[in-house]
Scaffold this motif. Structure first.
Motif, PDB file in Angstrom:
ATOM      1  N   GLY A 114       0.708  -4.699   3.966  1.00 38.63           N
ATOM      2  CA  GLY A 114       1.354  -4.528   2.588  1.00 38.63           C
ATOM      3  C   GLY A 114       0.976  -2.940   2.258  1.00 38.63           C
ATOM      4  N   HIS A 134      12.123  -0.593   5.080  1.00 41.61           N
ATOM      5  CA  HIS A 134      11.300  -0.501   3.479  1.00 41.61           C
ATOM      6  C   HIS A 134       9.628  -0.856   4.091  1.00 41.61           C
ATOM      7  CE1 HIS A 134      12.842  -4.653   4.082  1.00 41.61           C
ATOM      8  NE2 HIS A 134      11.077  -5.323   3.287  1.00 41.61           N
ATOM      9  N   THR A 135       8.709  -0.820   3.704  1.00 41.18           N
ATOM     10  CA  THR A 135       7.663  -1.657   3.473  1.00 41.18           C
ATOM     11  C   THR A 135       7.636  -2.216   2.200  1.00 41.18           C
ATOM     12  OG1 THR A 135       6.227   0.476   2.529  1.00 41.18           O
ATOM     13  CG2 THR A 135       7.173   0.846   4.564  1.00 41.18           C
ATOM     14  N   ASP A 136       6.547  -3.172   2.550  1.00 42.00           N
ATOM     15  CA  ASP A 136       6.125  -4.363   1.328  1.00 42.00           C
ATOM     16  C   ASP A 136       5.689  -3.718   0.516  1.00 42.00           C
ATOM     17  OD1 ASP A 136       8.558  -6.273   2.486  1.00 42.00           O
ATOM     18  OD2 ASP A 136       6.933  -7.155   3.418  1.00 42.00           O
ATOM     19  N   PHE A 172       4.729 -12.910  -0.281  1.00 44.25           N
ATOM     20  CA  PHE A 172       4.327 -11.972  -0.759  1.00 44.25           C
ATOM     21  C   PHE A 172       2.503 -12.309  -1.594  1.00 44.25           C
ATOM     22  CE2 PHE A 172       8.707 -11.038  -0.568  1.00 44.25           C
ATOM     23  CZ  PHE A 172       8.768 -10.272   0.665  1.00 44.25           C
ATOM     24  N   THR A 179       2.492  -9.503   3.527  1.00 40.49           N
ATOM     25  CA  THR A 179       3.255 -10.821   3.912  1.00 40.49           C
ATOM     26  C   THR A 179       3.394 -11.845   4.663  1.00 40.49           C
ATOM     27  OG1 THR A 179       4.268  -8.921   2.956  1.00 40.49           O
ATOM     28  CG2 THR A 179       6.445 -11.060   3.584  1.00 40.49           C
ATOM     29  N   SER A 222       0.754  -0.437   6.111  1.00 37.58           N
ATOM     30  CA  SER A 222       2.264  -1.183   6.123  1.00 37.58           C
ATOM     31  C   SER A 222       3.231  -0.668   6.381  1.00 37.58           C
ATOM     32  CB  SER A 222       2.301  -0.479   4.378  1.00 37.58           C
ATOM     33  OG  SER A 222       3.636  -1.175   3.728  1.00 37.58           O
ATOM     34  N   ASP A 246       2.893  -5.472  -1.216  1.00 43.37           N
ATOM     35  CA  ASP A 246       1.810  -6.313  -1.367  1.00 43.37           C
ATOM     36  C   ASP A 246       0.324  -6.231  -0.670  1.00 43.37           C
ATOM     37  OD1 ASP A 246       3.265  -6.662   0.792  1.00 43.37           O
ATOM     38  OD2 ASP A 246       3.263  -9.031   0.749  1.00 43.37           O
ATOM     39  N   ALA A 262       9.982 -15.536   2.415  1.00 39.55           N
ATOM     40  CA  ALA A 262       8.521 -14.610   2.280  1.00 39.55           C
ATOM     41  C   ALA A 262       8.077 -15.319   1.688  1.00 39.55           C
ATOM     42  CB  ALA A 262       9.391 -13.541   2.565  1.00 39.55           C
ATOM     43  N   ARG A 281      18.256  -0.334  -1.503  1.00 43.18           N
ATOM     44  CA  ARG A 281      17.262   0.925  -0.713  1.00 43.18           C
ATOM     45  C   ARG A 281      17.476   1.685  -0.928  1.00 43.18           C
ATOM     46  NH1 ARG A 281      12.997  -4.082  -0.047  1.00 43.18           N
ATOM     47  NH2 ARG A 281      14.432  -5.828   1.204  1.00 43.18           N
ATOM     48  N   GLN A 341       0.674 -10.768  -4.019  1.00 44.14           N
ATOM     49  CA  GLN A 341       0.497  -9.514  -4.398  1.00 44.14           C
ATOM     50  C   GLN A 341      -0.818 -10.171  -5.764  1.00 44.14           C
ATOM     51  OE1 GLN A 341       5.660  -8.759  -4.064  1.00 44.14           O
ATOM     52  NE2 GLN A 341       4.339  -9.839  -5.811  1.00 44.14           N
TER      53      GLN A 341
END
Length: 329
Positions: A258, A212-214, A294, A219, A271, A216, A292, A108, A296
């Motif tokens: 996301g 972090h952020t995702d 996602f 989530t 997000s 997508d 998880a 990350r 997207q």
């Protein structure tokens, strides 16, 4: 591919969040029931929007995915990660494809250290050669594809509610996440966070998953009872780093907005930063498993900011940039 200015800005948001921060216990992670969805759609939509616009995180109960389906998916997940690394290594994460197995390759921007985990990504059109055989893991492929479909159905139900509030056609996000097309890139990610010996627990800068952020639109996260560690922090409180722990319960699906949906909503839906901390002294320090999904948007879907605040970008280009910034070569 060079990383454009707006992507660098998003990465910079993460790079300042490597510290421990403090625990905030006054922030509510709302639980929203989807019971009688069709009859209560307007009410549920209002609850979803309020929670998402507030902190970008909420939990769904009465969501329609049977507990036996979830338990079966977790059992298959544990069986996969119990395979020897030499076997799992025959299904490697494809560079830039978000499909296959990786171990401690996700670094990350917030920590610059590898997450203490391994994962297996299932992205339907990209799985050629990436499934264990029936002799190696009976029923694994069918279980994961079936569970991925159930996750997609739930995610599209929630995204349909957001489409209503954004003034978009109700099926707007369903069309943008069409699994029948070869451009489909939603991903089911199986996660195994390693046991944490004291030597690791006491090492500064080490996380099961750094802040972090995702990338997508939405989530969905399935957790096991008692296997906690997930924490969230709205970006507006980043200066103080006040983190809230998210309960790990078997009855709830934890959801978060996301980066893709934040752009599509002109930043109305945030997000939110999140991370998975190491267990502390006296806490359960064995393996942690989670699943998880996602949502997207398909690679050729164009993410447009309604006001022009953000430049247009295809979902494929956007996701590739974020993957390249978060995984070691």
């Amino acid at each position: 591919m060079s990383t454009p200015e707006y992507a660098l800005t998003e990465l910079a948001r993460e790079s300042r969040l490597g510290g421990a921060g403090t625990e905030a216990t006054d922030r509510e992670i709302r639980r929203i029931s989807l019971r009688d969805f069709d009859a209560r759609r307007d009410e549920i939509t209002g609850e979803l929007w309020a929670a998402a616009a507030d902190i970008g995180f909420f939990q769904l109960v009465d969501h329609g995915i049977d507990s036996e389906e979830v338990d079966t998916a977790f059992a298959a997940t544990e069986a996969f990660f119990a395979l020897p690394d030499a076997v799992k290594g025959r299904f490697p994460l494809k560079k830039g494809q978000n499909a296959g197995w990786e171990k401690m390759t996700q670094v990350r921007p917030s920590t610059r250290t590898a997450d203490q985990k391994e994962s297996f990504q299932v992205t339907r059109p990209r799985m050629d050669g990436l499934w264990p055989s029936e002799d190696e893991l009976a029923g694994f492929q069918a279980t994961m594809l079936g569970f991925e479909r159930r996750c997609w159905e739930l995610a599209m139900r929630v995204l349909g509610c957001f489409a209503d509030r954004l003034g978009l056609p109700r099926d707007f996000f369903t069309a943008a996440h069409d699994p029948a097309r070869p451009t489909y890139q939603s991903t089911l990610r199986l996660l195994h966070y390693f046991p944490v010996p004291p030597a690791v627990r006491d090492t500064p800068g080490i996380w099961r998953a750094g802040a972090h952020t995702d990338f997508d639109c939405l989530t969905l996260l399935f957790q096991r009872e008692g296997q906690g560690g997930l924490q969230v922090m709205p970006g507006k409180e980043a200066a103080d780093e006040r983190w809230t722990s998210v309960p790990a319960t078997a009855d709830a699906v934890t959801c978060n907005i996301g980066d893709m949906l934040m752009r599509w909503s002109d930043d109305a839906l945030p997000s939110t930063f999140h991370r998975v901390r190491l267990p502390g002294a006296g806490e359960r320090d064995g393996s942690r498993y989670s699943l998880a999904f996602f949502a997207q948007a398909n690679t050729d879907a164009v993410i447009s900011s309604p006001s022009g605040r953000h430049p247009d970008i295809t979902a494929g280009d956007y996701l590739l940039q974020r993957i390249q910034a978060n995984f070691a070569s």
